[in-house]
Design an enzyme around this catalytic site. Structure first.
Site, mmCIF file in Angstrom:
data_model
loop_
_atom_site.group_PDB
_atom_site.id
_atom_site.type_symbol
_atom_site.label_atom_id
_atom_site.label_comp_id
_atom_site.label_asym_id
_atom_site.label_seq_id
_atom_site.Cartn_x
_atom_site.Cartn_y
_atom_site.Cartn_z
ATOM 1 N N HIS A 70 58.973 -8.810 80.185
ATOM 2 C CA HIS A 70 58.855 -8.020 78.954
ATOM 3 C C HIS A 70 57.708 -7.026 79.052
ATOM 4 O O HIS A 70 56.590 -7.422 79.414
ATOM 5 C CB HIS A 70 58.576 -8.932 77.750
ATOM 6 C CG HIS A 70 59.744 -9.763 77.345
ATOM 7 N ND1 HIS A 70 60.788 -9.265 76.585
ATOM 8 C CD2 HIS A 70 60.044 -11.054 77.590
ATOM 9 C CE1 HIS A 70 61.665 -10.234 76.373
ATOM 10 N NE2 HIS A 70 61.257 -11.323 76.983
ATOM 11 N N PHE A 123 51.977 -10.676 75.114
ATOM 12 C CA PHE A 123 52.247 -11.039 73.713
ATOM 13 C C PHE A 123 53.721 -10.789 73.427
ATOM 14 O O PHE A 123 54.222 -9.673 73.552
ATOM 15 C CB PHE A 123 51.378 -10.182 72.782
ATOM 16 C CG PHE A 123 51.781 -10.267 71.329
ATOM 17 C CD1 PHE A 123 51.643 -11.461 70.621
ATOM 18 C CD2 PHE A 123 52.301 -9.161 70.662
ATOM 19 C CE1 PHE A 123 52.026 -11.545 69.282
ATOM 20 C CE2 PHE A 123 52.679 -9.232 69.324
ATOM 21 C CZ PHE A 123 52.538 -10.434 68.632
ATOM 22 N N ILE A 125 56.949 -11.250 70.739
ATOM 23 C CA ILE A 125 57.321 -11.468 69.340
ATOM 24 C C ILE A 125 58.770 -11.029 69.194
ATOM 25 O O ILE A 125 59.188 -10.071 69.856
ATOM 26 C CB ILE A 125 56.383 -10.664 68.399
ATOM 27 C CG1 ILE A 125 56.732 -10.904 66.929
ATOM 28 C CG2 ILE A 125 56.381 -9.171 68.705
ATOM 29 C CD1 ILE A 125 55.652 -10.436 65.945
ATOM 30 N N ALA A 127 60.786 -8.873 67.925
ATOM 31 C CA ALA A 127 60.321 -7.631 67.291
ATOM 32 C C ALA A 127 61.374 -6.947 66.419
ATOM 33 O O ALA A 127 61.025 -6.092 65.593
ATOM 34 C CB ALA A 127 59.861 -6.666 68.394
#
Ligand code: GUN
Length: 172
Positions: A70, A123, A125, A127
Site C-alpha cells: 500500500h 498507516f 485505513i 479510506a
C-alpha cells in the site's frame, strides 16, 4: 450483479488469473494461495467468510507482506511493486485526499513518517468514503496505541479493504 456473482466469477477464472485477482485485493501470498485452494465457493457470503477466516489465521509476517503493497495515504504514485489494478484501487480509495489543503498534506507526510518509525509499517485505513481530515484525526489517535493493538488494528483495516476490493474487482 446477482447475489453470488462474486463467487461465480472467482470460481470460473483460470487459477493464475484468480490468484492475480486475489493478490490485487490483498497482496499476501499465503492468503491468496489458501483462498484459491478453497474454491469453489457456493455463495458470495461463503467466499467472504473464508477470506476473513484465512486472513485472521495468518501470522504477523504474512500480514506485513500485504501492508507493504500500500502506498502512504497522500502519495499520488503507486508503489513500484504494486500491480496496475491495485494501484488504481489505492488511488480511488484515497479520493478523499483530492480536496486536502497543502497544510493537511504536509501534516500527513510528517505523521506518516512518525507512524512508520513507531510501528514499522505503513498507516492503513479503510479510506473509501473518508475525508482527509477524518483520516488525519484517525492517524493522530492511532499513533497513541501500543504496538500490539496497532498491529491488530492495521490487520482489521486490511480485512475491510480486502472485502471492498473483492466486491469491486470481481464485477464482470
Ligand atoms: N487504505 C485504502 N487504500 C489504501 C492505500 O492505498 N494506502 C493506505 N495507506 N491505506 C489505504
Amino acid at each position: 450483479m446477482t447475489a453470488d456473482a462474486l463467487a461465480q466469477h472467482i470460481n470460473a477464472l483460470a487459477p493464475q488469473d484468480a490468484h492475480q485477482l486475489l493478490f490485487d485485493c490483498c497482496a499476501c501470498s499465503q492468503w491468496a494461495d489458501s483462498l484459491l485452494q478453497s474454491r469453489p465457493f457456493d455463495s458470495d457470503e461463503r467466499l467472504l467468510e473464508c477470506a476473513d477466516r484465512i486472513w485472521k489465521s495468518l501470522d504477523e509476517s504474512a500480514w506485513r507482506e500485504a501492508f507493504t503493497h500500500h502506498p502512504r495515504i497522500g502519495d499520488q504514485a503507486p508503489k513500484p511493486d504494486q500491480s496496475q489494478a491495485s494501484g488504481e484501487l489505492s488511488k480511488s480509495e484515497q479520493s478523499g485526499m483530492a480536496a486536502a489543503s497543502e497544510e493537511t498534506r504536509a501534516e500527513f507526510v510528517r505523521l506518516n513518517e512518525e507512524y512508520e518509525s513507531r510501528f514499522g509499517f505503513v498507516f492503513l485505513i479503510c479510506a473509501s468514503g473518508k475525508s482527509a481530515q477524518e483520516m488525519l484525526d484517525t492517524l493522530r489517535s492511532r499513533l497513541n496505541r501500543d504496538p500490539e493493538s496497532e498491529l491488530a488494528e492495521a490487520a482489521e483495516q486490511q480485512r475491510l479493504i480486502t472485502r471492498l476490493r473483492l466486491t469491486k474487482l470481481a464485477q464482470p
